[in-house]
Design a protein around this motif. Structure first.
Motif, short mmCIF file in Angstrom:
data_model
loop_
_atom_site.label_atom_id
_atom_site.label_comp_id
_atom_site.label_asym_id
_atom_site.label_seq_id
_atom_site.Cartn_x
_atom_site.Cartn_y
_atom_site.Cartn_z
N ARG A 3 0.85 -1.19 0.00
CA ARG A 3 0.00 0.00 0.00
C ARG A 3 0.89 1.24 0.00
O ARG A 3 1.76 1.39 0.85
CB ARG A 3 -0.92 0.02 1.22
CG ARG A 3 -1.94 -1.10 1.28
CD ARG A 3 -2.96 -0.81 2.36
NE ARG A 3 -3.73 0.38 2.03
CZ ARG A 3 -4.47 1.06 2.93
NH1 ARG A 3 -4.48 0.68 4.20
NH2 ARG A 3 -5.15 2.13 2.57
N ILE A 4 0.65 2.12 -0.97
CA ILE A 4 1.45 3.34 -1.12
C ILE A 4 0.52 4.55 -1.12
O ILE A 4 -0.48 4.58 -1.85
CB ILE A 4 2.27 3.32 -2.43
CG1 ILE A 4 3.18 2.09 -2.48
CG2 ILE A 4 3.09 4.60 -2.57
CD1 ILE A 4 3.89 1.90 -3.81
N GLN A 31 -1.23 -1.13 -4.42
CA GLN A 31 -2.41 -0.32 -4.13
C GLN A 31 -1.92 1.09 -3.84
O GLN A 31 -1.31 1.36 -2.81
CB GLN A 31 -3.19 -0.86 -2.93
CG GLN A 31 -4.40 -0.01 -2.59
CD GLN A 31 -5.14 -0.48 -1.37
OE1 GLN A 31 -5.15 -1.67 -1.07
NE2 GLN A 31 -5.75 0.45 -0.64
N ALA A 32 -2.20 2.01 -4.76
CA ALA A 32 -1.72 3.38 -4.64
C ALA A 32 -2.89 4.33 -4.47
O ALA A 32 -3.82 4.35 -5.28
CB ALA A 32 -0.90 3.77 -5.87
N GLU A 46 0.63 5.42 9.07
CA GLU A 46 1.16 4.12 9.47
C GLU A 46 0.41 2.95 8.83
O GLU A 46 0.88 1.81 8.88
CB GLU A 46 1.15 3.98 10.99
CG GLU A 46 -0.22 4.03 11.63
CD GLU A 46 -0.63 5.43 12.03
OE1 GLU A 46 -1.57 5.57 12.83
OE2 GLU A 46 -0.01 6.39 11.53
N GLU A 47 -0.73 3.23 8.23
CA GLU A 47 -1.47 2.16 7.55
C GLU A 47 -0.85 1.82 6.19
O GLU A 47 -1.26 0.84 5.56
CB GLU A 47 -2.93 2.58 7.37
CG GLU A 47 -3.70 2.71 8.68
CD GLU A 47 -5.15 3.09 8.45
OE1 GLU A 47 -5.54 3.26 7.27
OE2 GLU A 47 -5.90 3.21 9.44
N ILE A 80 8.93 3.98 7.69
CA ILE A 80 8.47 3.57 6.37
C ILE A 80 9.27 4.34 5.33
O ILE A 80 9.74 5.45 5.59
CB ILE A 80 6.96 3.79 6.17
CG1 ILE A 80 6.60 5.27 6.30
CG2 ILE A 80 6.14 2.95 7.14
CD1 ILE A 80 5.14 5.55 5.94
N PRO A 81 9.45 3.78 4.14
CA PRO A 81 10.25 4.44 3.11
C PRO A 81 9.43 5.44 2.30
O PRO A 81 8.20 5.33 2.21
CB PRO A 81 10.69 3.27 2.22
CG PRO A 81 9.57 2.28 2.35
CD PRO A 81 9.06 2.41 3.75
#
Length: 275
Positions: A3-4, A31-32, A46-47, A80-81
């Motif tokens: 997820r992005i 999933q963007a 954070e999701e 997260i990146p």
């Protein structure tokens, strides 16, 4: 599935155009979700497994609305990146470095940063004879394909670390210009013979730099302006300008559904322009 979240701020629309293009490319393999920082609610970061953060470059710095949004985010428990980018008319210098530092404070690690040359909202008004101020760089689509593919590869082998982009030495020479850009706000003039009092400039200004006067016309407050010039470029009647005596003959145009082919702009004539 990965997820992005593609999070962006746009002034006239160049950053939104690039953000939509990136979201579409990443959406083929993950999933963007696409979201403007002007949205009422920002979902919990954070999701998501990764972020893409895009901002215009205003005087070698990220947009204030992007900075305010990032400051409002809680610090993440786990890193997260992020892939960060800016859209620039000329030089972006330390824009990405500043943005990466703001993200690092929230435990978001930059793994890729880019700058894409696009329409310049200020240059298009101040120097309309320079064609590059109205266009994206010619190989933009190639670069977006390359960078999105690279970002996905980085996600597959991410080790939890990131980096700060290098300090741009040119920023030392540009310091006086940057300071002047942040301290000086050019006055935006209203041409009442064109204004139809539609209120779009008031409603759409991201910094609330306009209010309605007693006659229903927009009143400009320079204290809140960031010089994005969305109001001028998107005025449906070309009723706002940086020139007290005349309106601008070329304006950048961008529609909300993303239909802005690179290089497109609207030429205004003496007649009123209604879109």
């Amino acid at each position: 599935m990965v997820r992005i979240l593609v999070l962006y701020f746009t002034g006239v629309g160049a950053t939104e155009w690039v953000s939509r293009a990136i979201c579409a490319r990443l959406g083929q393999y993950a999933q963007a979700d696409l979201l403007s920082v002007e949205s009422v609610d920002i979902p919990p970061v954070e999701e998501y497994d990764a972020l893409v953060v895009g901002t215009p470059c205003y005087h070698a710095a990220p947009a204030r609305r992007m900075t305010a949004c990032l400051k409002s985010l809680p610090k993440l428990k786990a890193p997260i990146p992020a892939f960060i980018f800016n859209t620039r008319g000329l030089c972006s210098l330390n824009t990405n470095r500043i943005l990466a530092g703001q993200l690092r404070a929230k435990n978001i690690s930059t793994v890729l940063d880019r700058a894409y040359r696009g329409p310049a909202s200020d240059g298009a008004l101040l120097a309309p004879g320079i064609g590059r101020f109205f266009a994206f760089e010619k190989d933009l689509n190639y670069k977006l394909n390359r960078d999105c593919a690279h970002f996905l590869r980085l996600l597959g082998r991410w080790d939890g670390t990131g980096y700060l982009p290098r300090f741009a030495l040119g920023s030392i020479l540009n310091a006086p210009n940057k300071a002047a850009g942040h301290l000086i706000t050019l006055k935006i003039h209203l041409h009442k013979d064109r204004c139809v009092r539609c209120g779009q400039c008031i409603a759409r200004c991201p910094h609330r730099a306009f209010a309605m006067d007693g006659g229903g016309y927009p009143r400009f407050d320079p204290a809140h302006c960031e010089n994005c010039y969305r109001c001028i470029h998107h005025c449906p009647c070309a009723a706002l300008s940086l020139n007290k005596r005349r309106t601008h003959t070329k304006l950048l145009r961008y529609s909300a559904n993303g239909n802005w082919p690179p290089g497109s702009y609207l030429k205004t004539a003496a007649a009123r322009v209604i879109l």
